[in-house]
Structures are given as C-alpha cells and as structure tokens.
Design a protein around this motif. Structure first.
Motif, PDB file in Angstrom:
ATOM      1  N   PRO A  79      -5.671   1.469  -0.562  1.00  0.00           N
ATOM      2  CA  PRO A  79      -5.045   0.904  -1.585  1.00  0.00           C
ATOM      3  C   PRO A  79      -4.484  -0.540  -1.256  1.00  0.00           C
ATOM      4  CG  PRO A  79      -3.846   2.741  -1.217  1.00  0.00           C
ATOM      5  CD  PRO A  79      -4.854   2.831  -0.360  1.00  0.00           C
ATOM      6  N   SER A  80      -4.300  -1.117  -2.515  1.00  0.00           N
ATOM      7  CA  SER A  80      -3.409  -2.510  -2.227  1.00  0.00           C
ATOM      8  C   SER A  80      -2.236  -2.341  -1.311  1.00  0.00           C
ATOM      9  CB  SER A  80      -3.217  -3.298  -3.672  1.00  0.00           C
ATOM     10  OG  SER A  80      -4.415  -3.327  -4.318  1.00  0.00           O
ATOM     11  N   GLY A  81      -1.629  -3.558  -0.930  1.00  0.00           N
ATOM     12  CA  GLY A  81      -0.824  -3.513  -0.216  1.00  0.00           C
ATOM     13  C   GLY A  81      -0.843  -4.125   1.177  1.00  0.00           C
ATOM     14  N   GLN A  85       4.767  -2.522   2.879  1.00  0.00           N
ATOM     15  CA  GLN A  85       4.724  -2.105   1.620  1.00  0.00           C
ATOM     16  C   GLN A  85       4.291  -0.696   1.417  1.00  0.00           C
ATOM     17  OE1 GLN A  85       2.277  -4.991  -0.211  1.00  0.00           O
ATOM     18  NE2 GLN A  85       3.960  -6.732  -0.757  1.00  0.00           N
ATOM     19  N   ARG A  86       5.094   0.060   0.934  1.00  0.00           N
ATOM     20  CA  ARG A  86       4.642   1.663   0.896  1.00  0.00           C
ATOM     21  C   ARG A  86       5.059   2.066  -0.734  1.00  0.00           C
ATOM     22  NH1 ARG A  86       7.063   5.421   5.062  1.00  0.00           N
ATOM     23  NH2 ARG A  86       5.586   4.285   6.158  1.00  0.00           N
ATOM     24  N   GLY A  87       4.002   2.384  -1.294  1.00  0.00           N
ATOM     25  CA  GLY A  87       4.068   2.945  -2.536  1.00  0.00           C
ATOM     26  C   GLY A  87       2.646   3.245  -3.207  1.00  0.00           C
ATOM     27  N   VAL A  88       2.530   3.397  -4.621  1.00  0.00           N
ATOM     28  CA  VAL A  88       1.718   3.891  -5.287  1.00  0.00           C
ATOM     29  C   VAL A  88       0.856   2.789  -6.099  1.00  0.00           C
ATOM     30  CG1 VAL A  88       0.869   5.577  -6.844  1.00  0.00           C
ATOM     31  CG2 VAL A  88       2.666   6.107  -5.470  1.00  0.00           C
ATOM     32  N   TRP A  89      -0.367   2.681  -5.926  1.00  0.00           N
ATOM     33  CA  TRP A  89      -1.187   1.576  -6.688  1.00  0.00           C
ATOM     34  C   TRP A  89      -2.320   2.534  -7.639  1.00  0.00           C
ATOM     35  CZ3 TRP A  89       0.858   0.598  -2.219  1.00  0.00           C
ATOM     36  CH2 TRP A  89       1.637  -0.471  -1.988  1.00  0.00           C
ATOM     37  N   PHE A  90      -2.149   2.060  -8.785  1.00  0.00           N
ATOM     38  CA  PHE A  90      -2.940   2.830  -9.790  1.00  0.00           C
ATOM     39  C   PHE A  90      -4.200   2.213 -10.182  1.00  0.00           C
ATOM     40  CE2 PHE A  90       1.342   4.033 -10.228  1.00  0.00           C
ATOM     41  CZ  PHE A  90       1.284   5.662 -10.181  1.00  0.00           C
ATOM     42  N   GLU A  91      -5.068   2.789 -10.748  1.00  0.00           N
ATOM     43  CA  GLU A  91      -6.421   2.330 -11.104  1.00  0.00           C
ATOM     44  C   GLU A  91      -6.471   1.232 -12.289  1.00  0.00           C
ATOM     45  OE1 GLU A  91      -8.220   5.978 -13.269  1.00  0.00           O
ATOM     46  OE2 GLU A  91      -8.876   6.317 -11.280  1.00  0.00           O
ATOM     47  N   ASP A  92      -5.377   1.291 -12.970  1.00  0.00           N
ATOM     48  CA  ASP A  92      -5.268   0.133 -14.158  1.00  0.00           C
ATOM     49  C   ASP A  92      -4.228  -1.045 -13.693  1.00  0.00           C
ATOM     50  OD1 ASP A  92      -2.672   1.077 -14.183  1.00  0.00           O
ATOM     51  OD2 ASP A  92      -2.547   1.387 -16.271  1.00  0.00           O
ATOM     52  N   GLY A  93      -4.034  -1.160 -12.509  1.00  0.00           N
ATOM     53  CA  GLY A  93      -3.437  -2.249 -12.064  1.00  0.00           C
ATOM     54  C   GLY A  93      -1.783  -2.069 -11.822  1.00  0.00           C
ATOM     55  N   SER A  94      -1.423  -1.041 -12.582  1.00  0.00           N
ATOM     56  CA  SER A  94      -0.003  -0.521 -12.214  1.00  0.00           C
ATOM     57  C   SER A  94       0.387  -0.115 -10.733  1.00  0.00           C
ATOM     58  CB  SER A  94       0.339   0.270 -13.198  1.00  0.00           C
ATOM     59  OG  SER A  94       0.103   0.074 -14.763  1.00  0.00           O
ATOM     60  N   TYR A  95       1.597  -0.358 -10.402  1.00  0.00           N
ATOM     61  CA  TYR A  95       2.321  -0.316  -9.150  1.00  0.00           C
ATOM     62  C   TYR A  95       3.708   0.031  -9.119  1.00  0.00           C
ATOM     63  CZ  TYR A  95       2.844  -5.182  -9.070  1.00  0.00           C
ATOM     64  OH  TYR A  95       3.195  -6.446  -9.202  1.00  0.00           O
ATOM     65  N   VAL A  96       4.108   0.862  -8.054  1.00  0.00           N
ATOM     66  CA  VAL A  96       5.605   1.002  -7.716  1.00  0.00           C
ATOM     67  C   VAL A  96       5.458   1.030  -6.230  1.00  0.00           C
ATOM     68  CG1 VAL A  96       7.484   2.470  -7.833  1.00  0.00           C
ATOM     69  CG2 VAL A  96       6.152   2.509  -9.675  1.00  0.00           C
ATOM     70  N   ALA A 102      10.798  -8.070   2.065  1.00  0.00           N
ATOM     71  CA  ALA A 102      11.522  -9.008   0.980  1.00  0.00           C
ATOM     72  C   ALA A 102      12.725  -8.039   0.409  1.00  0.00           C
ATOM     73  CB  ALA A 102      10.520  -8.743  -0.185  1.00  0.00           C
ATOM     74  N   GLN A 103      12.676  -6.643   1.005  1.00  0.00           N
ATOM     75  CA  GLN A 103      13.848  -5.753   0.400  1.00  0.00           C
ATOM     76  C   GLN A 103      13.981  -5.598  -0.912  1.00  0.00           C
ATOM     77  OE1 GLN A 103      17.152  -7.034   2.792  1.00  0.00           O
ATOM     78  NE2 GLN A 103      16.701  -5.724   4.554  1.00  0.00           N
ATOM     79  N   LYS A 104      12.619  -5.297  -1.444  1.00  0.00           N
ATOM     80  CA  LYS A 104      12.555  -5.320  -2.840  1.00  0.00           C
ATOM     81  C   LYS A 104      11.668  -4.107  -3.458  1.00  0.00           C
ATOM     82  CE  LYS A 104      12.630  -9.423  -4.886  1.00  0.00           C
ATOM     83  NZ  LYS A 104      12.226 -10.744  -5.228  1.00  0.00           N
ATOM     84  N   LEU A 105      12.029  -3.702  -4.316  1.00  0.00           N
ATOM     85  CA  LEU A 105      11.367  -2.642  -5.004  1.00  0.00           C
ATOM     86  C   LEU A 105      10.588  -3.233  -6.253  1.00  0.00           C
ATOM     87  CD1 LEU A 105      10.554   0.692  -5.295  1.00  0.00           C
ATOM     88  CD2 LEU A 105      12.435   0.540  -7.003  1.00  0.00           C
ATOM     89  N   ASN A 106       9.332  -3.030  -6.231  1.00  0.00           N
ATOM     90  CA  ASN A 106       8.254  -3.653  -7.184  1.00  0.00           C
ATOM     91  C   ASN A 106       7.846  -2.955  -7.991  1.00  0.00           C
ATOM     92  OD1 ASN A 106       8.164  -6.820  -6.091  1.00  0.00           O
ATOM     93  ND2 ASN A 106       7.996  -5.139  -4.257  1.00  0.00           N
ATOM     94  N   VAL A 107       7.668  -2.941  -9.437  1.00  0.00           N
ATOM     95  CA  VAL A 107       7.386  -2.369 -10.426  1.00  0.00           C
ATOM     96  C   VAL A 107       6.342  -2.939 -11.241  1.00  0.00           C
ATOM     97  CG1 VAL A 107       7.588  -0.595 -12.364  1.00  0.00           C
ATOM     98  CG2 VAL A 107       9.017  -0.578 -10.301  1.00  0.00           C
ATOM     99  N   LYS A 108       5.015  -2.615 -11.732  1.00  0.00           N
ATOM    100  CA  LYS A 108       4.524  -3.410 -12.728  1.00  0.00           C
ATOM    101  C   LYS A 108       3.819  -2.153 -13.452  1.00  0.00           C
ATOM    102  CE  LYS A 108      -0.010  -5.673 -13.464  1.00  0.00           C
ATOM    103  NZ  LYS A 108      -1.026  -6.342 -12.665  1.00  0.00           N
ATOM    104  N   ALA A 109       4.052  -1.895 -14.854  1.00  0.00           N
ATOM    105  CA  ALA A 109       3.116  -1.142 -15.404  1.00  0.00           C
ATOM    106  C   ALA A 109       2.386  -1.544 -16.631  1.00  0.00           C
ATOM    107  CB  ALA A 109       4.313  -0.208 -16.205  1.00  0.00           C
ATOM    108  N   SER A 110       1.012  -1.457 -16.821  1.00  0.00           N
ATOM    109  CA  SER A 110       0.148  -2.074 -17.849  1.00  0.00           C
ATOM    110  C   SER A 110       0.763  -1.725 -18.963  1.00  0.00           C
ATOM    111  CB  SER A 110      -1.139  -1.748 -17.436  1.00  0.00           C
ATOM    112  OG  SER A 110      -1.594  -2.257 -16.492  1.00  0.00           O
TER     113      SER A 110
END
Length: 138
Positions: A79-81, A85-96, A102-110
């Motif tokens: 998956p992306s990243g 970067q460690r996290g979860v990337w979803f089919e609709d483009g959302s991610y955590v 960067a020492q940053k938690l990134n969240v995007k929810a479609s």
C-alpha cells in the motif's frame, strides 16, 4: 508442520476465520481457519477478504487443525506510504498513518471524521475553510 499458500474462498469476520482454497492441492478447501492477529488489549478485525492470497500453517496434512498466518504483498503490491510511515491505507483514499520523520500522525477520511466522547487538545489548533461548490463553506 505443513506450510501452504492459497486464496481465501470465504471470510467470517464475526468468527475471525477464513476458508482457503489451495490450487496446488487440487483446489482443496480448508476447514474454518482462525486468522492470526496481534494479541493484547487492542485486537484488530483485519480478516483477509475472499480472493486474497494467504499463508497457512497446518500441524498435519488434514484440512483442519491449522491457522491462517495472514496475507502478504503479492498481486497488488505494497500500500501507499514510505518506509518511515506506518499505518493503514483504505481503498477510497482514506488513511491513518504515523510519519516518524515528521513526527506527525496523519488522518484523512473521505467521508469525514467522527469523534465520540470528550476531546482534549493541547497545543495550537488551526483550521482552513473550504468551499464545496454548493454555496456552503465548511
């Protein structure tokens, strides 16, 4: 012990198990196999979906008495990243994901983000308005 690679034929999220078809065993279908998951106080619900390639371990040559060790990057790649970067990337483009550089938690929810319960923020808060094309500003 026997290690086999197959494809999930059915998934049972409620039971945390899958049935797997093994092409190299004349399309033999396994019994219900529990899916390996990290333990502890925060368990996940990531059961491989039908069609996904998985690795399974069996104590003998029977169709039961085994466990699904999980899926692996094969058909559709990683998956992306990046490696930082460690996290979860979803089919609709959302991610955590967490970016350790960067020492940053990134969240995007479609579909937006929903928080239930109290929210405490320590530090600066910034927001930017957007125009959705329907005359509204969010």
């Amino acid at each position: 012990m026997v290690i086999l690679i197959g494809r999930v034929s059915t998934a049972n999220l409620a039971a945390g198990s899958v049935r797997v078809t093994f092409a190299d065993r004349d399309d033999m279908v396994s019994g219900e196999l529990p899916v390996l998951t990290p333990g502890g106080w925060g368990k996940g619900n990531a059961v491989p979906l039908p069609g996904e390639r998985v690795v399974c371990a069996f104590l003998n040559h029977a169709r039961s008495g085994g466990i699904c060790l999980g899926t692996y990057f094969a058909d559709d790649g990683q998956p992306s990243g990046t490696q930082d970067q460690r996290g979860v990337w979803f089919e609709d483009g959302s991610y955590v994901y967490y970016d350790r550089i960067a020492q940053k938690l990134n969240v995007k929810a479609s579909g937006g983000v929903r928080i239930e319960g109290d929210l405490t923020v320590t530090g600066k808060v910034s927001a930017s308005a957007f125009h959705d094309g329907g005359g509204r500003t969010g």
